[in-house]
Design an enzyme around this catalytic site. Structure first.
Site: not given
Ligand code: SAM
Length: 208
Positions: A115, A190
């Site tokens: 994110d 993504y």
């Molecule tokens: C934009 S998505 C990308 C998902 C995957 N890595 C992809 O590339 O398709 C970011 C993911 O990171 C998770 N995430 C964000 N901050 C996090 C944190 N502090 N601890 C664990 N997961 C987190 C979110 O819930 C989300 O599922």
């Protein structure tokens, strides 16, 4: 990522043997989960799990742990598992406390399409911020290695500065992964989405 409430997700995660619980019992000894001495790679923010599931299938001599904050997302990874994958486990947690979970046992961290948290006041939530890099320090067994991919240029630029100022060396870098030699690249959800939309994918591998 827009989150939807998924009925039954919490219960399914609680019941799943793929999802590790009682994490404090493993600290410093996560190899006991896998019952071997293979390296351990983790993906922080694994989302729906395509990347880490495929990585585990392709690399049976590496153990993989996928970390995801939300039940409603992690459940989608669990639903993809159709066969036994002994070198893969998941953890549902917020990575802000990751330094309390692992201790000197991780070989590689993957940060895929993290994110971006575009507002400066939220910069401390970026998984490549100095505050997170400090948390990662005590996770690593020996050499520290992080591999990051993103479609977000601003996050990528921010991360390059953050990694450099924290003393990491840049080992590999791509400003357009799909027009470079991508080798045995495993795409994330993504990544597939943004690549199909025509966005360049940025990648960096760093070590210390
Ligand atoms: C934009 S998505 C990308 C998902 C995957 N890595 C992809 O590339 O398709 C970011 C993911 O990171 C998770 N995430 C964000 N901050 C996090 C944190 N502090 N601890 C664990 N997961 C987190 C979110 O819930 C989300 O599922």
């Amino acid at each position: 990522m827009r989150l939807k409430f998924v009925p039954g997700a919490h219960e399914a995660i609680e019941a799943s043997e793929m999802v590790l619980k009682d994490l404090e019992t493993y600290r410093g000894n996560f190899k006991s989960v896998f019952k071997n001495e293979f390296p351990i790679h983790i993906e922080i923010g694994m989302g729906k799990g395509s990347f880490i599931i495929e990585m585990a299938k392709r690399n049976p001599n590496i153990n993989f742990i996928g970390i995801e904050k939300y039940d409603s997302v992690l459940i989608r990874a669990l639903e993809k598992i159709e066969e036994d994958i002994p070198n893969l486990r998941f953890i549902r947690m917020d990575a802000t406390s990751i330094d309390q979970i692992f201790y000197k046992e991780i070989d590689v961290i993957y940060l895929n399409f993290s994110d971006p948290w575009p507002k400066t006041k939220h910069a401390h939530r970026r998984l490549s911020s100095p505050i997170f890099l400090k948390r990662y320090d005590t996770l690593f067994k020996d050499k520290k290695e992080i591999i990051m991919k993103t479609d977000n240029r601003k996050l990528f630029e921010y991360s390059l500065i953050s990694f450099n100022e924290y003393g990491y060396h840049f080992e590999e870098i791509s400003l357009d992964l799909y027009n470079d030699d991508i080798g045995d690249n495993v795409a994330t959800e993504y990544e597939t989405k943004f690549h199909n939309l025509g966005f360049p994918i940025y990648k960096i591998k760093i070590s210390k």
